[in-house]
Design a protein around this motif. Structure first.
Motif, PDB file in Angstrom:
ATOM      1  N   PHE A 168      86.902  93.793  35.259  1.00  8.96           N
ATOM      2  CA  PHE A 168      87.573  92.581  34.802  1.00  8.96           C
ATOM      3  C   PHE A 168      86.534  91.500  34.529  1.00  8.96           C
ATOM      4  N   MET A 169      86.645  90.832  33.386  1.00 11.07           N
ATOM      5  CA  MET A 169      85.745  89.728  33.078  1.00 11.07           C
ATOM      6  C   MET A 169      86.225  88.495  33.843  1.00 11.07           C
ATOM      7  N   SER A 170      85.483  88.151  34.880  1.00 16.37           N
ATOM      8  CA  SER A 170      85.833  87.003  35.708  1.00 16.37           C
ATOM      9  C   SER A 170      84.921  85.838  35.341  1.00 16.37           C
ATOM     10  N   SER A 171      84.680  84.946  36.297  1.00 16.49           N
ATOM     11  CA  SER A 171      83.860  83.766  36.029  1.00 16.49           C
ATOM     12  C   SER A 171      83.398  83.162  37.343  1.00 16.49           C
ATOM     13  N   ILE A 219      83.302  90.809  37.158  1.00 15.74           N
ATOM     14  CA  ILE A 219      81.972  90.484  36.644  1.00 15.74           C
ATOM     15  C   ILE A 219      81.956  89.074  36.078  1.00 15.74           C
ATOM     16  N   HIS A 220      80.940  88.315  36.474  1.00 16.98           N
ATOM     17  CA  HIS A 220      80.671  87.011  35.857  1.00 16.98           C
ATOM     18  C   HIS A 220      79.644  87.236  34.751  1.00 16.98           C
ATOM     19  N   PRO A 221      80.001  86.945  33.484  1.00 14.04           N
ATOM     20  CA  PRO A 221      79.102  87.261  32.367  1.00 14.04           C
ATOM     21  C   PRO A 221      77.978  86.261  32.143  1.00 14.04           C
ATOM     22  N   GLY A 222      77.962  85.174  32.924  1.00 12.75           N
ATOM     23  CA  GLY A 222      76.996  84.110  32.682  1.00 12.75           C
ATOM     24  C   GLY A 222      77.563  83.084  31.716  1.00 12.75           C
ATOM     25  N   GLU A 223      76.764  82.091  31.390  1.00 10.33           N
ATOM     26  CA  GLU A 223      77.192  81.061  30.437  1.00 10.33           C
ATOM     27  C   GLU A 223      76.889  81.570  29.029  1.00 10.33           C
ATOM     28  N   VAL A 224      77.918  82.019  28.349  1.00  2.79           N
ATOM     29  CA  VAL A 224      77.743  82.700  27.069  1.00  2.79           C
ATOM     30  C   VAL A 224      78.247  81.825  25.928  1.00  2.79           C
TER      31      VAL A 224
END
Length: 275
Positions: A168-171, A219-224
């Motif tokens: 899951f794309m989290s933050s 998963i935290h994708p970073g500041e994208v």
């Protein structure tokens, strides 16, 4: 390529898949390659997953919402135009019927085994302060960022299709342990991601109790730098990355996690993140 066509029931009651998905099974004879399902692939991080996975020669089953179906030709072009390795489906995570229909289409693929699912669909409308956000605005964030992704994973798990990992794309905004009080105007968004985190942890625990070894990850994708992040913030946003810079290491993070990691939270840099 013309817009995608939604599947319609055939005379014998079975669903007919759109012509864009009529790919010969012989194209998937390479057992070394993995099968990925990317939810929310029309732009940003999801589209970048498709680009990179197609370039690696992996099999990709990607979704767009109905309103994005007209942009399918542009998506194909950006994904590399490899119609043999990438199939497009319509799935709107705000509609339970759309989710069920999508999972039914996957279930109709003979012998399908999914190695990795990435649930990337999400939204952030700025500002969404707790002291100002309307009932509908708060509910929209929760439905899109929490309920839709969890129900999508639930329906996939109930389908009996073998699934290795669901990411899951989290933050980092959803972390209670590393609360970011600098993020003025992120209350509904952060709350929806925190709720997502808790729900997926419960999902992982429930699967373990059932002896189901499907791996569940946040998963935290970073500041994208994506369209969703294209807002005028009243604070300095450091470490901004391109989708390519974020997705490349995330693919490795997802692939490197086993059943012992189910129910854990990671960054794109493969570092554990506090809940």
């Amino acid at each position: 390529m013309p817009p995608l066509m939604e599947s319609q029931p055939s005379a014998d009651g079975e669903r007919r898949r759109s012509s864009i998905s009529m790919i010969p099974d012989a194209l998937y004879g390479d057992k070394e390659k993995k099968t990925w399902v990317i939810l929310g692939a029309s732009r940003g991080i999801g589209l970048e997953f498709v680009r990179q996975l197609v370039a690696r020669g992996e099999r990709v089953l990607a979704t767009v919402r109905k309103k994005w179906a007209g942009h399918a030709s542009a998506l194909w072009s950006q994904a590399g135009g490899d119609h043999g390795r990438c199939q497009m489906f319509i799935c709107d995570i705000l509609s339970e019927k759309s989710i069920i229909d999508f999972v039914a289409e996957l279930s109709a693929i003979p012998g399908l085994k999914i190695d990795y699912v990435v649930i990337n669909a999400g939204v952030m409308r700025y500002p969404n302060r707790a002291t100002e956000a309307s009932f509908d605005e708060f509910a929209f964030h929760l439905h899109t960022n929490t309920i839709g992704p969890i129900i999508t994973a639930q329906k996939l798990l109930q389908s009996k299709i073998p699934i290795g990992t669901i990411a899951f794309m989290s933050s980092d905004s959803g972390s209670a342990g590393a609360f970011r009080d600098i993020e003025d105007g992120f209350a509904a968004y952060a709350s929806s991601k925190a709720a997502l985190n808790q729900a997926l942890r419960h999902m992982a625990a429930e699967l373990k109790r059932k002896n189901d070894d499907t791996v569940i990850l946040a998963i935290h994708p970073g500041e994208v730098a994506t369209d969703m992040a294209n807002i005028d913030l009243p604070w300095e946003l450091g470490g901004l990355m391109t989708p390519e810079q974020s997705v490349r290491p995330m693919i490795d993070v997802i692939q490197n996690k086993g059943s012992q990691h189910s129910g854990t939270f990671w960054t794109w840099e493969d570092k554990p993140y506090p809940w």
